[in-house]
Design a protein around this motif. Structure first.
Motif, PDB file in Angstrom:
ATOM      1  N   ILE A   1       0.841  -1.202   0.000  1.00 49.39           N
ATOM      2  CA  ILE A   1       0.000   0.000   0.000  1.00 49.39           C
ATOM      3  C   ILE A   1       0.872   1.246   0.000  1.00 49.39           C
ATOM      4  CG2 ILE A   1      -1.627   1.334   1.378  1.00 49.39           C
ATOM      5  CD1 ILE A   1      -2.913  -1.296   2.217  1.00 49.39           C
ATOM      6  N   ALA A   2       1.933   1.246   0.809  1.00 52.57           N
ATOM      7  CA  ALA A   2       2.824   2.413   0.861  1.00 52.57           C
ATOM      8  C   ALA A   2       3.479   2.658  -0.497  1.00 52.57           C
ATOM      9  CB  ALA A   2       3.882   2.199   1.937  1.00 52.57           C
ATOM     10  N   ILE A   3       3.929   1.601  -1.158  1.00 47.26           N
ATOM     11  CA  ILE A   3       4.538   1.765  -2.485  1.00 47.26           C
ATOM     12  C   ILE A   3       3.509   2.264  -3.491  1.00 47.26           C
ATOM     13  CG2 ILE A   3       5.644   0.521  -4.388  1.00 47.26           C
ATOM     14  CD1 ILE A   3       6.836  -1.375  -2.288  1.00 47.26           C
ATOM     15  N   ALA A   4       2.294   1.707  -3.443  1.00 48.53           N
ATOM     16  CA  ALA A   4       1.250   2.117  -4.385  1.00 48.53           C
ATOM     17  C   ALA A   4       0.866   3.572  -4.179  1.00 48.53           C
ATOM     18  CB  ALA A   4       0.027   1.219  -4.232  1.00 48.53           C
ATOM     19  N   ARG A   5       0.837   4.028  -2.925  1.00 46.62           N
ATOM     20  CA  ARG A   5       0.575   5.442  -2.655  1.00 46.62           C
ATOM     21  C   ARG A   5       1.679   6.323  -3.212  1.00 46.62           C
ATOM     22  NH1 ARG A   5      -4.691   6.508  -1.121  1.00 46.62           N
ATOM     23  NH2 ARG A   5      -5.338   5.162   0.610  1.00 46.62           N
ATOM     24  N   ASN A   6       2.909   5.857  -3.091  1.00 48.14           N
ATOM     25  CA  ASN A   6       4.051   6.652  -3.524  1.00 48.14           C
ATOM     26  C   ASN A   6       4.082   6.847  -5.030  1.00 48.14           C
ATOM     27  OD1 ASN A   6       6.534   8.042  -3.034  1.00 48.14           O
ATOM     28  ND2 ASN A   6       7.638   6.239  -3.752  1.00 48.14           N
ATOM     29  N   VAL A   7       3.658   5.830  -5.784  1.00 47.62           N
ATOM     30  CA  VAL A   7       3.693   5.929  -7.247  1.00 47.62           C
ATOM     31  C   VAL A   7       2.315   6.254  -7.837  1.00 47.62           C
ATOM     32  CG1 VAL A   7       5.653   4.372  -7.430  1.00 47.62           C
ATOM     33  CG2 VAL A   7       3.342   3.437  -7.493  1.00 47.62           C
ATOM     34  N   ASN A   8       1.369   6.632  -6.977  1.00 51.36           N
ATOM     35  CA  ASN A   8       0.036   7.092  -7.401  1.00 51.36           C
ATOM     36  C   ASN A   8      -0.818   6.001  -8.029  1.00 51.36           C
ATOM     37  OD1 ASN A   8       0.319   9.753  -6.492  1.00 51.36           O
ATOM     38  ND2 ASN A   8       1.337  10.376  -8.389  1.00 51.36           N
ATOM     39  N   ILE A   9      -0.502   4.737  -7.768  1.00 52.34           N
ATOM     40  CA  ILE A   9      -1.438   3.687  -8.173  1.00 52.34           C
ATOM     41  C   ILE A   9      -2.697   3.761  -7.316  1.00 52.34           C
ATOM     42  CG2 ILE A   9      -1.783   1.192  -8.275  1.00 52.34           C
ATOM     43  CD1 ILE A   9       1.114   0.883  -9.035  1.00 52.34           C
ATOM     44  N   LEU A  10      -2.505   4.056  -6.044  1.00 47.75           N
ATOM     45  CA  LEU A  10      -3.621   4.350  -5.138  1.00 47.75           C
ATOM     46  C   LEU A  10      -3.712   5.845  -4.940  1.00 47.75           C
ATOM     47  CD1 LEU A  10      -3.327   1.615  -2.357  1.00 47.75           C
ATOM     48  CD2 LEU A  10      -4.921   1.697  -4.272  1.00 47.75           C
ATOM     49  N   GLN A  11      -4.890   6.403  -5.134  1.00 48.97           N
ATOM     50  CA  GLN A  11      -5.123   7.819  -4.969  1.00 48.97           C
ATOM     51  C   GLN A  11      -5.482   8.127  -3.510  1.00 48.97           C
ATOM     52  OE1 GLN A  11      -4.943  10.205  -7.854  1.00 48.97           O
ATOM     53  NE2 GLN A  11      -3.712   8.381  -8.220  1.00 48.97           N
ATOM     54  N   PRO A  12      -5.346   9.392  -3.098  1.00 50.12           N
ATOM     55  CA  PRO A  12      -5.678   9.735  -1.706  1.00 50.12           C
ATOM     56  C   PRO A  12      -7.114   9.394  -1.323  1.00 50.12           C
ATOM     57  CG  PRO A  12      -4.440  11.508  -2.741  1.00 50.12           C
ATOM     58  CD  PRO A  12      -4.757  10.537  -3.824  1.00 50.12           C
ATOM     59  N   GLN A  13      -8.035   9.470  -2.279  1.00 47.49           N
ATOM     60  CA  GLN A  13      -9.431   9.201  -1.967  1.00 47.49           C
ATOM     61  C   GLN A  13      -9.784   7.720  -2.001  1.00 47.49           C
ATOM     62  OE1 GLN A  13      -8.314  10.741  -4.612  1.00 47.49           O
ATOM     63  NE2 GLN A  13      -9.245   9.962  -6.506  1.00 47.49           N
ATOM     64  N   ASP A  14      -8.847   6.855  -2.366  1.00 44.52           N
ATOM     65  CA  ASP A  14      -9.138   5.424  -2.466  1.00 44.52           C
ATOM     66  C   ASP A  14      -9.261   4.793  -1.087  1.00 44.52           C
ATOM     67  OD1 ASP A  14      -9.190   5.371  -5.211  1.00 44.52           O
ATOM     68  OD2 ASP A  14      -7.060   4.927  -5.411  1.00 44.52           O
ATOM     69  N   ASN A  15     -10.189   3.870  -0.962  1.00 45.13           N
ATOM     70  CA  ASN A  15     -10.366   3.095   0.251  1.00 45.13           C
ATOM     71  C   ASN A  15      -9.427   1.895   0.211  1.00 45.13           C
ATOM     72  OD1 ASN A  15     -11.194   1.619   2.462  1.00 45.13           O
ATOM     73  ND2 ASN A  15     -13.375   1.756   1.993  1.00 45.13           N
ATOM     74  N   GLU A  16      -8.504   1.838   1.140  1.00 46.99           N
ATOM     75  CA  GLU A  16      -7.512   0.772   1.116  1.00 46.99           C
ATOM     76  C   GLU A  16      -8.147  -0.600   1.309  1.00 46.99           C
ATOM     77  OE1 GLU A  16      -4.561   1.635   3.997  1.00 46.99           O
ATOM     78  OE2 GLU A  16      -3.824   3.459   2.986  1.00 46.99           O
ATOM     79  N   ASP A  17      -9.230  -0.660   2.052  1.00 50.57           N
ATOM     80  CA  ASP A  17      -9.878  -1.950   2.286  1.00 50.57           C
ATOM     81  C   ASP A  17     -10.473  -2.533   1.016  1.00 50.57           C
ATOM     82  OD1 ASP A  17      -9.231  -1.754   4.956  1.00 50.57           O
ATOM     83  OD2 ASP A  17     -11.128  -0.768   5.487  1.00 50.57           O
ATOM     84  N   LEU A  18     -10.826  -1.660   0.056  1.00 47.23           N
ATOM     85  CA  LEU A  18     -11.425  -2.126  -1.186  1.00 47.23           C
ATOM     86  C   LEU A  18     -10.430  -2.171  -2.336  1.00 47.23           C
ATOM     87  CD1 LEU A  18     -14.822  -0.183  -1.094  1.00 47.23           C
ATOM     88  CD2 LEU A  18     -14.358  -2.503  -0.332  1.00 47.23           C
ATOM     89  N   ALA A  19      -9.438  -1.278  -2.318  1.00 49.88           N
ATOM     90  CA  ALA A  19      -8.509  -1.165  -3.440  1.00 49.88           C
ATOM     91  C   ALA A  19      -7.251  -1.997  -3.266  1.00 49.88           C
ATOM     92  CB  ALA A  19      -8.123   0.297  -3.663  1.00 49.88           C
TER      93      ALA A  19
END
Length: 496
Positions: free
Chosen positions: A20-38
């Motif tokens: 999750i930390a890596i995905a946040r860093n490279v913008n695969i996960l956006q700030p508004q994304d729910n980590e439990d679902l994404a």
């Protein structure tokens, strides 16, 4: 990539929080994304050791963008699931364990620098720079090539539609046929084909990555393209027919119908002059239209000279035109054209064709742009509705998901009961051991609490030195109790 409608999914062997930390860093996960679902642990794909059914598997993979603690077979199942949903899947990898998924994907992409030979052999494409941006650039190039094919088909079809319309109009109305079969063949092979080929090599428009991905079942020529082809063909036909009628009236003493012209004395050279003017006007108009056809909705003056192949094609077409109408014998006896005899008036009348044609074709782009925008909006609405439906289904599935029970008892509690001696020290002779091994001292310093809990047990236990075997110069300590649990966990973590 996200603006191009490309969904990027990360599959990694790292733990979930790290992924999750890596995905946040490279913008695969956006700030508004729910980590439990994404994001999810791949163990959820195979509860109890067996993979989920296709329906449940597809629900999860349709919305999750980060898969953690993945095994090689997990990657393969994820790719298969995405393909079952109709997605065109590109899989990247560099290791031997990536080979099955690379081979299964629609496009396997191996790393050229760090990739293994097995991964390269199983892939369809190799990145020489190991850069993800190269994949996006390849997608842009592919879209530009596909758009060039569409422009080529649209241009050549509109030209042929115009040819049919012109001949049909002449036959139906009773005016002389506008051109001979040899002239038609010359137009198609010499003056129409080079510009159409140049359109196929047209560089992509700057906004091409903002378009939604086309469905796999979508035809090359869409409905709005057919409308544009017929409309532009009708415009070209109307302009050239008008130029031809003016030329007939000028050279044939005001006569435009075949029956009236046949009664004129020496009508054949006069009819050739009218056909020559229409021929010149048609070639000019088609060359102008090749520029307007470089974009379905952008104005002709935007990046006018951006395609060097088009400049070469137009120069070639113009040279062929002047050879066809000005070279003696070839023009008069073979093609039956009289470029010299039409005079300056004939050339000026022919000039009306491209001028009027470019104005009307640019006006037609207003209709085409509206149809293109509506088509893109329908695609966006379709994809948005589908994404929303899948996200809601995945969220519902996640709410009903029962996590496996966590281990509540310590590992030491499940171990067999120790023998009567709860602690034993096996040591070499004292003269060979001056102090405790450094590793034991380090472990004791790192686990003060464990040592404190272990001290009461060690105090009550019988401690008896056991003579070391001959030649032994290594000592080891066994701590039976909580310290053993910590040691086992740490050893396992380090080994993993």
């Amino acid at each position: 990539a996200r603006g191009a409608g490309i969904r990027v999914v990360m599959i990694t062997g790292d733990y979930l929080k790290t992924a999750i930390a890596i995905a946040r860093n490279v913008n695969i996960l956006q700030p508004q994304d729910n980590e439990d679902l994404a994001a999810m642990d791949c163990a959820r794909l195979r509860p109890g050791g067996e993979y989920l059914g296709h329906g449940d598997m597809d629900l999860l993979t349709s919305s999750v963008r980060v898969f953690a603690r993945a095994k090689p077979e997990d990657k393969l199942e994820i790719v298969k699931s995405l393909q079952r949903q109709g997605a065109v899947t590109a899989m990247t990898g560099d290791g031997v364990n990536d080979a099955p998924a690379l081979n299964q994907a629609n496009i396997g992409v191996a790393m050229g620098i760090q990739g293994t030979e097995v991964a390269k052999g199983a892939s369809d494409m190799i990145l020489t720079d190991d850069n993800f941006c190269s994949i996006v650039a390849a997608v842009e190039k592919g879209r530009a090539i596909y758009a060039g094919i569409q422009k080529f088909v649209a241009f050549i079809m509109s030209v042929h539609i115009a040819e049919v319309m012109q001949i049909f109009f002449c036959i139906v109305t009773g005016i002389p046929v506008m051109r001979t079969p040899l002239q038609i063949l010359f137009l198609i092979l010499v003056t129409d084909l080079p510009p159409s080929i140049a359109l196929g090599m047209e560089p992509g428009e700057k906004s091409i990555l903002k378009e939604r991905p086309r469905p796999k079942e979508e035809p090359v020529v869409l409905g709005w393209m057919w409308f544009s082809m017929v409309l532009n063909g009708a415009v070209l036909s109307a302009v050239i027919i008008a130029v031809y009628i003016i030329s007939l009236a000028f050279y044939c003493e005001g006569k435009i119908f075949q029956s009236d012209i046949d009664q004129l004395e020496g009508f054949q050279p006069k009819l050739m002059n009218a056909r020559t003017v229409a021929f010149i006007s048609l070639v000019w108009s088609e060359n102008v239209r090749s520029y307007t056809s470089r974009s379905f909705d952008k104005p002709v003056w935007q990046n006018l000279l951006g395609n060097m192949h088009m400049q070469k094609a137009i120069i070639m077409a113009q040279i062929c035109l002047y050879v066809a109408v000005l070279v003696p014998f070839f023009s008069t006896d073979i093609l039956q054209l009289r470029g010299i005899d039409v005079g300056i008036t004939g050339w000026l009348v022919a000039l009306l064709g491209p001028v009027v044609c470019v104005v009307l074709c640019e006006a037609c782009k207003l209709i085409t742009a509206f149809q293109m925008e509506r088509h893109q909006k329908s695609l966006a609405d379709h994809y948005a509705a589908e994404d929303k439906r899948l996200a809601e289904a995945a969220a519902k599935y996640s709410m009903n998901y029962q996590a496996p029970p966590k281990l509540t008892k310590p590992v030491a509690a499940e171990m067999p009961a120790p023998p009567q001696f709860s602690a034993a020290v096996i040591a070499p002779p004292a003269k060979e051991v001056a102090a405790a091994p450094p590793a034991v001292e380090k472990l004791a310093a790192a686990e003060p609490e464990s040592q404190e809990r272990a001290q009461p047990q060690a105090a009550t236990a019988k401690q008896a030195p056991v003579p070391a075997s001959k030649g032994s110069n290594v000592g080891c300590a066994c701590f039976i109790g909580p310290a053993m649990t910590t040691l086992a966990v740490r050893t396992g973590a380090a080994r993993d």
